[in-house]
Design an enzyme around this catalytic site. Structure first.
Site, PDB file in Angstrom:
ATOM      1  N   ASN A 162      15.897   7.370  47.404  1.00  0.00           N
ATOM      2  CA  ASN A 162      16.438   7.845  46.033  1.00  0.00           C
ATOM      3  C   ASN A 162      15.591   8.718  45.496  1.00  0.00           C
ATOM      4  O   ASN A 162      15.953   9.459  44.607  1.00  0.00           O
ATOM      5  CB  ASN A 162      17.113   6.655  45.430  1.00  0.00           C
TER       6      ASN A 162
ATOM      7  N   SER B 233      23.234  14.939  45.844  1.00  0.00           N
ATOM      8  CA  SER B 233      23.453  15.667  44.606  1.00  0.00           C
ATOM      9  C   SER B 233      24.881  16.174  44.779  1.00  0.00           C
ATOM     10  O   SER B 233      25.202  16.603  45.815  1.00  0.00           O
ATOM     11  CB  SER B 233      22.523  16.387  43.794  1.00  0.00           C
TER      12      SER B 233
ATOM     13  N   TYR C 177      15.502  22.997  43.701  1.00  0.00           N
ATOM     14  CA  TYR C 177      16.232  21.676  43.787  1.00  0.00           C
ATOM     15  C   TYR C 177      17.546  21.726  44.722  1.00  0.00           C
ATOM     16  O   TYR C 177      17.703  20.767  45.336  1.00  0.00           O
ATOM     17  CB  TYR C 177      16.637  21.341  42.177  1.00  0.00           C
TER      18      TYR C 177
ATOM     19  N   SER D 207      16.905  21.888  48.350  1.00  0.00           N
ATOM     20  CA  SER D 207      16.393  20.616  48.864  1.00  0.00           C
ATOM     21  C   SER D 207      17.436  19.834  48.958  1.00  0.00           C
ATOM     22  O   SER D 207      17.540  18.857  49.964  1.00  0.00           O
ATOM     23  CB  SER D 207      15.294  19.973  47.828  1.00  0.00           C
ATOM     24  N   LYS D 208      18.446  19.705  48.097  1.00  0.00           N
ATOM     25  CA  LYS D 208      19.462  18.808  47.920  1.00  0.00           C
ATOM     26  C   LYS D 208      20.526  19.302  49.367  1.00  0.00           C
ATOM     27  O   LYS D 208      21.315  18.473  49.876  1.00  0.00           O
ATOM     28  CB  LYS D 208      20.222  18.649  46.817  1.00  0.00           C
TER      29      LYS D 208
ATOM     30  N   VAL E 144       6.174   9.690  48.078  1.00  0.00           N
ATOM     31  CA  VAL E 144       7.105   9.819  49.103  1.00  0.00           C
ATOM     32  C   VAL E 144       6.605  11.006  49.878  1.00  0.00           C
ATOM     33  O   VAL E 144       7.269  11.346  50.951  1.00  0.00           O
ATOM     34  CB  VAL E 144       8.412   9.612  48.922  1.00  0.00           C
TER      35      VAL E 144
HETATM   36  P1  NDP Z   1      14.662   9.541  37.345  1.00  0.00           P
HETATM   37  O1  NDP Z   1      14.056  10.779  36.913  1.00  0.00           O
HETATM   38  O2  NDP Z   1      15.372   8.886  36.346  1.00  0.00           O
HETATM   39  O3  NDP Z   1      14.160   8.773  38.659  1.00  0.00           O
HETATM   40  C1  NDP Z   1      13.464   9.408  39.737  1.00  0.00           C
HETATM   41  C2  NDP Z   1      12.840   8.551  40.186  1.00  0.00           C
HETATM   42  O4  NDP Z   1      12.107   9.059  41.388  1.00  0.00           O
HETATM   43  C3  NDP Z   1      11.795   7.913  39.606  1.00  0.00           C
HETATM   44  O5  NDP Z   1      11.709   6.236  39.766  1.00  0.00           O
HETATM   45  C4  NDP Z   1      10.563   8.420  40.099  1.00  0.00           C
HETATM   46  O6  NDP Z   1       9.368   7.371  39.957  1.00  0.00           O
HETATM   47  C5  NDP Z   1      10.787   8.711  41.543  1.00  0.00           C
HETATM   48  N1  NDP Z   1      10.051   9.682  42.109  1.00  0.00           N
HETATM   49  C6  NDP Z   1       9.824  10.991  41.695  1.00  0.00           C
HETATM   50  N2  NDP Z   1       8.781  11.562  42.476  1.00  0.00           N
HETATM   51  C7  NDP Z   1       8.279  10.624  43.485  1.00  0.00           C
HETATM   52  C8  NDP Z   1       7.557  10.586  44.550  1.00  0.00           C
HETATM   53  N3  NDP Z   1       6.880  11.795  44.626  1.00  0.00           N
HETATM   54  N4  NDP Z   1       7.312   9.447  45.045  1.00  0.00           N
HETATM   55  C9  NDP Z   1       8.056   8.434  44.877  1.00  0.00           C
HETATM   56  N5  NDP Z   1       8.759   8.356  43.955  1.00  0.00           N
HETATM   57  C10 NDP Z   1       9.067   9.466  42.967  1.00  0.00           C
HETATM   58  O7  NDP Z   1      16.136  10.201  38.129  1.00  0.00           O
HETATM   59  P2  NDP Z   1      17.617   9.569  38.474  1.00  0.00           P
HETATM   60  O8  NDP Z   1      17.563   8.285  38.560  1.00  0.00           O
HETATM   61  O9  NDP Z   1      18.793  10.460  37.761  1.00  0.00           O
HETATM   62  O10 NDP Z   1      17.561  10.406  39.990  1.00  0.00           O
HETATM   63  C11 NDP Z   1      17.538   9.503  41.361  1.00  0.00           C
HETATM   64  C12 NDP Z   1      17.971  10.582  42.424  1.00  0.00           C
HETATM   65  O11 NDP Z   1      19.131  11.010  42.078  1.00  0.00           O
HETATM   66  C13 NDP Z   1      17.329  11.627  42.419  1.00  0.00           C
HETATM   67  O12 NDP Z   1      17.157  12.027  43.831  1.00  0.00           O
HETATM   68  C14 NDP Z   1      18.137  12.785  41.564  1.00  0.00           C
HETATM   69  O13 NDP Z   1      18.080  14.036  42.144  1.00  0.00           O
HETATM   70  C15 NDP Z   1      19.663  12.317  42.163  1.00  0.00           C
HETATM   71  N6  NDP Z   1      20.567  12.728  41.156  1.00  0.00           N
HETATM   72  C16 NDP Z   1      20.505  12.508  39.999  1.00  0.00           C
HETATM   73  C17 NDP Z   1      21.469  12.861  39.112  1.00  0.00           C
HETATM   74  C18 NDP Z   1      21.671  12.514  37.638  1.00  0.00           C
HETATM   75  O14 NDP Z   1      22.548  13.268  36.953  1.00  0.00           O
HETATM   76  N7  NDP Z   1      20.751  11.903  37.243  1.00  0.00           N
HETATM   77  C19 NDP Z   1      22.722  13.867  39.667  1.00  0.00           C
HETATM   78  C20 NDP Z   1      22.684  14.085  40.961  1.00  0.00           C
HETATM   79  C21 NDP Z   1      21.668  13.619  41.729  1.00  0.00           C
HETATM   80  P3  NDP Z   1       7.877   7.844  39.550  1.00  0.00           P
HETATM   81  O15 NDP Z   1       7.869   8.968  38.514  1.00  0.00           O
HETATM   82  O16 NDP Z   1       7.512   6.553  39.005  1.00  0.00           O
HETATM   83  O17 NDP Z   1       7.302   8.136  40.808  1.00  0.00           O
END
Ligand code: NDP
Length: 253
Positions: free
Chosen positions: A87, A141, A154, A157-158, A61
């Site tokens: 996301n 977040s 982080y 950005s959020k 992305v």
């Molecule tokens: P995960 O690490 O489990 O998933 C993150 C996802 O983002 C993966 O699918 C990864 O896929 C994808 N991703 C990362 N970088 C890129 C990129 N450059 N291009 C495309 N895809 C990308 O995290 P979560 O599910 O926990 O997080 C999802 C969202 O929720 C995030 O934005 C996070 O900041 C937010 N969040 C999460 C919290 C938590 O406690 N878990 C709390 C607050 C917010 P791949 O590596 O295959 O590219």
């Protein structure tokens, strides 16, 4: 929602994967995007095994061309775009500002903030061009409102997503496209486990969880349900807003 089309970034893991499954369970055709194609392919197979329709596209992305191709792939595969869930995100390097490199800073900004700008730019064009109404949900977040020690990149950005979301809502809502920011609290995903390993179980279990009114972490499906709500007609008068889904974590000291 049946037969509508949703595009979910960061769908190879955690909240994104659960959101894709929740949309598919409602009969929505889903396009799933992330960098790890093999993870996306296994998600598509599991959705199709349950009778759903899904398509995967490898996307970074932070790269404009990838994002443009991701949206074009959605239109080519399913003919329209109704819901976009931006996301994808990384926690990046957790380090004091004196130790944070320029590259670390840029990486987080490029994925978490510029990535969502790029996604909305191309998604909005597709939604407007098709003349259909739509809904965009960006994922912020609790750190869209709260800082944390050693989390400057982080957190910044959020925080930026609050302004990005409300500004773009002002542009798109008059055209029938609602734009909102979902702000998850602690959610049990691979990102959560990485941060837990870094800061320690004790900090979570004795420092953070007791502050959550519900006394527990959230589940990815609980974020997914809120994202579906923000996409559905049930939230028809909500745009430019933030919805904090944190079990009460940020409401009391
Ligand atoms: P995960 O690490 O489990 O998933 C993150 C996802 O983002 C993966 O699918 C990864 O896929 C994808 N991703 C990362 N970088 C890129 C990129 N450059 N291009 C495309 N895809 C990308 O995290 P979560 O599910 O926990 O997080 C999802 C969202 O929720 C995030 O934005 C996070 O900041 C937010 N969040 C999460 C919290 C938590 O406690 N878990 C709390 C607050 C917010 P791949 O590596 O295959 O590219």
């Amino acid at each position: 929602m049946e037969n509508k089309v949703a595009l979910i970034t960061g769908a190879s893991s955690g909240i994104g994967r659960s959101t894709a499954e929740a949309f598919a369970a409602k009969g929505v055709n889903v396009v799933v995007a992330a960098r790890r194609k093999e993870e996306l392919d296994s998600l598509v197979a599991s959705i199709e095994a349950k009778g759903g329709k899904a398509s995967a596209i490898a996307t970074d992305v932070s790269k404009s061309k990838d994002v443009e191709d991701m949206v074009a792939h959605t239109i080519k595969t399913f003919g329209r775009l109704d819901y976009a869930v931006n996301n994808a995100g990384i926690e990046g390097t957790i380090a004091p500002i004196t130790e944070l490199s320029e590259d670390d800073w840029d990486k987080v900004m490029n994925i978490n903030l510029k990535g969502i700008f790029l996604c909305m730019k191309y998604q909005a064009k597709a939604m407007v061009k098709n003349g259909n109404s739509g809904a965009i949900v960006n994922v912020g977040s609790v750190n869209s409102f709260l800082g944390f020690h050693s989390g400057a990149a982080y957190v910044t950005s959020k925080h930026g997503l609050v302004g990005l979301t409300s500004s773009v809502s002002a542009e798109l809502a008059p055209q029938g496209i609602r734009v909102n920011l979902l702000c998850p609290g602690i959610t049990i995903t691979p990102m959560h486990h990485r941060i837990r390993n870094l800061i320690g179980d004790e900090v979570y279990d004795q420092g953070i969880i007791p502050k959550v009114h519900l006394q527990r972490a959230g589940l990815p499906i609980e974020m997914a349900k809120s994202i579906l709500f923000l996409c559905s007609d049930e939230s028809s008068y909500i745009s430019g807003s933030t919805l904090t889904v944190d079990g009460g974590l940020t409401l009391t000291m």
